[in-house]
Design an enzyme around this catalytic site. Sequence first.
Site, short mmCIF file in Angstrom:
data_model
loop_
_atom_site.label_atom_id
_atom_site.label_comp_id
_atom_site.label_asym_id
_atom_site.label_seq_id
_atom_site.Cartn_x
_atom_site.Cartn_y
_atom_site.Cartn_z
N GLY A 276 -14.20 -3.42 -45.32
CA GLY A 276 -13.73 -4.39 -46.30
C GLY A 276 -12.52 -3.91 -47.09
N ASN B 217 -19.34 -8.61 -56.40
CA ASN B 217 -20.19 -7.51 -55.93
C ASN B 217 -21.09 -6.93 -57.01
OD1 ASN B 217 -17.44 -6.75 -56.78
ND2 ASN B 217 -18.26 -4.68 -56.65
N GLN C 168 -19.19 -9.76 -49.88
CA GLN C 168 -20.55 -9.92 -50.41
C GLN C 168 -21.14 -11.29 -50.09
OE1 GLN C 168 -22.46 -7.70 -51.48
NE2 GLN C 168 -21.15 -6.03 -52.20
N SER D 116 -17.29 -7.35 -44.09
CA SER D 116 -17.61 -5.98 -43.72
C SER D 116 -18.97 -5.93 -43.05
CB SER D 116 -17.61 -5.10 -44.97
OG SER D 116 -18.01 -3.80 -44.62
N ALA D 117 -19.06 -5.17 -41.95
CA ALA D 117 -20.28 -5.18 -41.13
C ALA D 117 -21.46 -4.49 -41.81
CB ALA D 117 -20.00 -4.54 -39.77
N HIS D 118 -21.18 -3.46 -42.59
CA HIS D 118 -22.33 -2.72 -43.12
C HIS D 118 -23.00 -3.43 -44.30
CE1 HIS D 118 -20.93 -0.51 -46.87
NE2 HIS D 118 -19.84 -1.11 -46.46
N THR E 68 -6.98 3.38 -32.35
CA THR E 68 -7.93 3.10 -31.29
C THR E 68 -9.15 2.39 -31.86
OG1 THR E 68 -7.19 5.07 -30.14
CG2 THR E 68 -9.32 4.18 -29.49
N CYS F 64 -18.40 1.59 -55.38
CA CYS F 64 -17.03 2.09 -55.28
C CYS F 64 -16.50 2.57 -56.62
CB CYS F 64 -16.11 1.01 -54.73
SG CYS F 64 -16.52 0.62 -53.04
#
Lengths: 406, 385
Positions: B70, B150, B179, B199-201, B237, B326
């Site tokens: 994110g 958040n 979120q 964001s995936a997590h 990559t 964060c």
Amino acid sequence: MNPDKIIVRFGEFTLKGKNRSKFDKKLEEQVRKAIRGNEKVELSSTYGRIYLTLNGEPYEEIAVKLKDIFGIVSISPIRTVESELETIRSAALEVMQSLPKQPSTFKVSARRVDKKFPHDSQEMNHLVGSHVLREMPGLQVNVREPEVELRVEIQPDGTHVFSSVIPTAGGYPYGTNGKAMLLLSGGIDSPVAGYLGMRQGLEIEAVHFHSYPYTSDKAKEKVIDLVRRLSHYSGAPIKLHLVSFTEIQTALAQAGHDPLIITLMRRSMLRIAEQLAERSGALGLVSGDSLGQVASQTLGSMNVIGRATELPLLRPLVTMDKNEITIIARQIGTFETSILPYEDCCTLFVPKSPSTNPNLSVVEKIEQRIEGLEAMIAEAVAGTELMIISPDIRNAVETAGEDSWF
Amino acid sequence: MYYFDHCASTPPHEEVIRTMAEVMAKHYANPSSLHRSGQEARNLLERARTAIASLFPGTDPKEWIFTSGGTEGNNIAIAGAARQNKKRGNHLITTAVEHPSVYDSFQALERDGFRVTYLPVDENGVVSVADLEAALTDETILVSVMHVNNEVGAIQPIAEIGRLLKQRRGVLFHVDGVQSVGKVPVDVAGWGVDLFTASAHKVNGPRGVGLLYVRKGMPVAPLFLGGSQERELRPGTENVPAIVASAKAFRLALESQPERAVRMRRLRERLADCIADVPELVLNGGIDADIAAPHVVNFSYPGMKPEVVVHMLEKHRILASTKSACSSKSDEPSRVLMAMYGSHERATSGIRISFGDEHGDTELEWLCSMLRKVVQKLKPLERKG
């Protein structure tokens, strides 16, 4: 407006006299196929037209499906009402009021096919027009350049009211003008040539030359994707012949006539395509040549290359410039795939200064000196890999890995 | 342990772990390699992209690029869009309650000469569309508003803002959806958003994978240099196993979103009641479903350092947090709570509880009773301002 029917209009082939029923039938079949997912739609054919009764199926979705069918020149979403003046008037008003943007001018074009209807066309223009004007202040009649032409067609079985005629793909129904082999390189031009050929009623089989292992499987994937896109327009699976050109290319490259190598390659490709055409019963070749674009497409080159085959060589793009071709490629959805940067067999051996005006007898002599060229061509034809591509076949991108991962 | 810190990160789904392990073992080739193994990795990557696009109706696979998360998505979207469009104007708009990855991006752009308007929020943490409209100028080139906050879970009126900005051609619209995806309904294409981050997590996926939606034709400058991967916008990559696994995580999250929202909202209401019963605590943020996300509850314990509460709760096997992860290491008051209430005391004593799929009534009852217990214990230590 919530249309209850769609008028589907046929193209120029309606002028074709005896063959007409063949065309009509083919087109009806294609329309049926296209709307297969929308089971409630009912289809009825009349002279030069098909009526689709929606029965609640979504207009937009079906319009999109009809848009790309060759042979259909235009479609109109319509309201069908009883042929009774007041009913027609209120339907007309409804059509006008539901326009996405209210126009400032309009005219009514009535057509009385059913002569039993008491008012003639002129009267109807007035009777319907005045009603709309009364109900929609701010609107004016302009008979010369109306923003909206409100059409009223009084037919024996009801009256059609509509305001839009949406132009569609046009041309001839797919496959009604014979079959040809399309030389498909993977660039921008040849898929467009294929599309234009198909629009003219040609059934297409594609031929692609690859130089595996010098070129990658990505180049092959790319061509498969292009054929898949074309098959969207044919509404039928398209055969793709994948020809290994490596051996011939290597032999030609070793002949020691660098400026002529493209000429030599093209001639061999045409011979292979011709033999494949014979096997498939195709009566012509289609290529993406456009006059003057590259060295092999000068008139002189076209002459020497074209003489390698006796089949008619169709070049739908011959007088188009790159810009025009690109516009069509974008419209038909092949551009994005075409510009993927994978080497095809021709880019491998591009000479520093290709001949723009090759000499036929010189070229023929060189070919005679290459040992076993005929045999290599025959071998390439025999070793052709055949794939049948349909729009709904999933490509390798979609099938790599395991479904359970996603 | 009772893990109540889902806003910070979520436990990866078992199927996500399995997918990641399998792809990692089989498809290690570089997706930019020309050989077959490389192509297979590329195929998987594109398949993941197609899967992602299909989860967000109206978007095209080409419009989704994979990032490292994110923060990176927000950084590229904001700095990339601002720099690329500098010629057209130098005014930017965001809110006072954005995540640090957005907020700090704007602070950096201010240092680079851009003018930034930070919109205020009301007591519910919600920004006003009228304020936004008033802040727009001919110089405005970018508006960035988070979907769900958040820290307190406030839901911003993204659809309305989208409608407003549609009339203002040329003003780009970025939405930080980190979120919100999987928690409340998201309609990237329908809102008319130009840039969108996820964001995936945060949806039981792997760490280190983010999504950045870049609407077709949008000019954005890359932040990193060194390759043409991801539409030349994000070289490097690609992390194929994590990307494939994240496609799965997003699918699972979005498919179960409506049902999850209902479950969590019930938990949220239960916890809000329970906080209301403890006079020392005060609930932060709104109540109504249209302005408060279902998975976050934020409250303050005025007069108490929130770290103390968090550590006490941990003694009882409850993992909660202060502010956002964060910024939790700084002693500063919460910027979000300051913006909402203007009270230093309230803003320095906020605690965040965020739910996940594993929570039910049992976990919540435990949390409630421990909260009461902790407050009882800490009461003598309160510092009255």
